[in-house]
Design a protein around this motif. Structure first.
Motif, short mmCIF file in Angstrom:
data_model
loop_
_atom_site.label_atom_id
_atom_site.label_comp_id
_atom_site.label_asym_id
_atom_site.label_seq_id
_atom_site.Cartn_x
_atom_site.Cartn_y
_atom_site.Cartn_z
N ALA A 46 0.83 -1.21 0.00
CA ALA A 46 0.00 0.00 0.00
C ALA A 46 0.86 1.26 0.00
CB ALA A 46 -0.93 -0.01 1.21
N THR A 47 1.91 1.26 0.79
CA THR A 47 2.81 2.41 0.83
C THR A 47 3.50 2.61 -0.52
OG1 THR A 47 3.20 2.02 3.18
CG2 THR A 47 4.78 3.41 2.04
N ALA A 48 3.91 1.53 -1.13
CA ALA A 48 4.57 1.62 -2.44
C ALA A 48 3.61 2.13 -3.50
CB ALA A 48 5.13 0.26 -2.82
N ILE A 49 2.36 1.71 -3.44
CA ILE A 49 1.37 2.18 -4.42
C ILE A 49 1.13 3.69 -4.25
CG2 ILE A 49 -1.07 2.04 -5.07
CD1 ILE A 49 -0.85 -0.99 -4.51
N VAL A 50 0.98 4.12 -3.01
CA VAL A 50 0.78 5.56 -2.76
C VAL A 50 2.00 6.35 -3.23
CG1 VAL A 50 0.57 7.30 -0.92
CG2 VAL A 50 -0.84 5.24 -0.87
N LEU A 51 3.18 5.84 -2.99
CA LEU A 51 4.40 6.51 -3.43
C LEU A 51 4.48 6.57 -4.96
CD1 LEU A 51 6.99 7.82 -2.39
CD2 LEU A 51 8.07 5.58 -2.53
N ALA A 52 4.05 5.51 -5.62
CA ALA A 52 4.06 5.51 -7.09
C ALA A 52 3.08 6.53 -7.65
CB ALA A 52 3.72 4.11 -7.61
N VAL A 53 1.91 6.63 -7.04
CA VAL A 53 0.92 7.62 -7.50
C VAL A 53 1.44 9.04 -7.28
CG1 VAL A 53 -1.39 8.55 -7.04
CG2 VAL A 53 -1.06 6.08 -7.23
N LEU A 54 2.03 9.29 -6.12
CA LEU A 54 2.58 10.62 -5.85
C LEU A 54 3.73 10.96 -6.80
CD1 LEU A 54 2.52 10.77 -1.95
CD2 LEU A 54 1.04 11.97 -3.57
N ALA A 55 4.56 9.98 -7.12
CA ALA A 55 5.66 10.22 -8.06
C ALA A 55 5.12 10.55 -9.45
CB ALA A 55 6.58 9.00 -8.11
N GLU A 56 4.07 9.87 -9.87
CA GLU A 56 3.46 10.16 -11.18
C GLU A 56 2.85 11.56 -11.19
OE1 GLU A 56 2.01 9.93 -15.03
OE2 GLU A 56 3.53 8.72 -14.02
N LEU A 57 2.17 11.93 -10.12
CA LEU A 57 1.59 13.27 -10.04
C LEU A 57 2.69 14.34 -10.04
CD1 LEU A 57 -1.30 12.73 -7.47
CD2 LEU A 57 -1.48 13.02 -9.94
N HIS A 58 3.79 14.06 -9.37
CA HIS A 58 4.91 15.01 -9.36
C HIS A 58 5.49 15.17 -10.76
CE1 HIS A 58 9.10 16.29 -8.83
NE2 HIS A 58 8.59 17.04 -7.89
N ASP A 59 5.63 14.08 -11.50
CA ASP A 59 6.15 14.16 -12.87
C ASP A 59 5.22 14.98 -13.76
OD1 ASP A 59 8.38 12.69 -12.28
OD2 ASP A 59 7.60 10.80 -13.09
N ARG A 60 3.91 14.75 -13.62
CA ARG A 60 2.95 15.51 -14.42
C ARG A 60 3.00 17.00 -14.08
NH1 ARG A 60 -2.62 12.04 -15.03
NH2 ARG A 60 -1.68 10.18 -15.94
N LEU A 61 3.06 17.30 -12.79
CA LEU A 61 3.13 18.70 -12.37
C LEU A 61 4.41 19.36 -12.89
CD1 LEU A 61 1.92 21.02 -10.68
CD2 LEU A 61 3.26 20.15 -8.76
N ASP A 62 5.51 18.64 -12.83
CA ASP A 62 6.78 19.16 -13.33
C ASP A 62 6.71 19.42 -14.83
OD1 ASP A 62 9.48 19.96 -12.98
OD2 ASP A 62 10.13 18.02 -13.79
N ASP A 63 6.09 18.51 -15.58
CA ASP A 63 5.93 18.71 -17.02
C ASP A 63 5.07 19.93 -17.33
OD1 ASP A 63 7.49 16.50 -17.50
OD2 ASP A 63 5.80 15.14 -17.86
N ARG A 64 3.99 20.09 -16.57
CA ARG A 64 3.12 21.25 -16.80
C ARG A 64 3.83 22.56 -16.46
NH1 ARG A 64 -3.10 19.90 -15.17
NH2 ARG A 64 -3.36 18.19 -16.65
N LEU A 65 4.58 22.57 -15.37
CA LEU A 65 5.33 23.79 -15.01
C LEU A 65 6.39 24.12 -16.05
CD1 LEU A 65 5.75 23.49 -11.15
CD2 LEU A 65 4.36 25.11 -12.41
N THR A 66 7.04 23.09 -16.58
CA THR A 66 8.03 23.31 -17.63
C THR A 66 7.38 23.89 -18.88
OG1 THR A 66 9.37 21.50 -16.77
CG2 THR A 66 9.79 22.20 -19.05
#
Length: 117
Positions: A46-66
């Protein structure tokens, strides 16, 4: 390997070990793994799944900011180029209307007295 994919691998391995351990224990003893082992495996997954979702959201946010940053930089360059053209035309028109000997002087700020100059 990125954080997202490492978290996905950890979740997959954790769930696979939990299911395999329970299947082997069921086949050999007719029981299951201790509750603490099952809870640890599920909590890790469960912790790994939550971490994977947060990492994906961070990547998307970084792409949008770029993308937003690149858009703003390009727009500011366009505005600067347009403004530079307008000022250049003003100065050239001024010089043409007043002859070659005319000098362009900057405006002085209003409100300053002669003592401050």
């Amino acid at each position: 390997m990125t954080l997202k994919w490492m978290a996905v691998v950890v979740a997959t391995v954790s769930l696979t070990l939990c299911v395999t351990g329970n299947a082997v224990t069921l086949a050999l003893n007719g029981g299951q793994l201790p509750l603490l082992v099952n809870l640890f495996a599920l909590a890790t997954a469960a912790t790994a799944i939550v971490l994977a979702v947060l990492a994906e959201l961070h990547d998307r946010l970084d792409d949008r900011l770029t993308a937003l940053t690149e858009f703003l930089v390009e727009r500011l360059r366009e505005i600067e180029a347009h403004t530079g053209d307008r000022n250049t035309g003003f100065v050239e028109g001024y010089l043409l209307s007043h002859g070659q000997e005319a000098a362009v002087v900057p405006f002085v700020r209003r409100g300053r007295g002669a003592a401050e100059r």
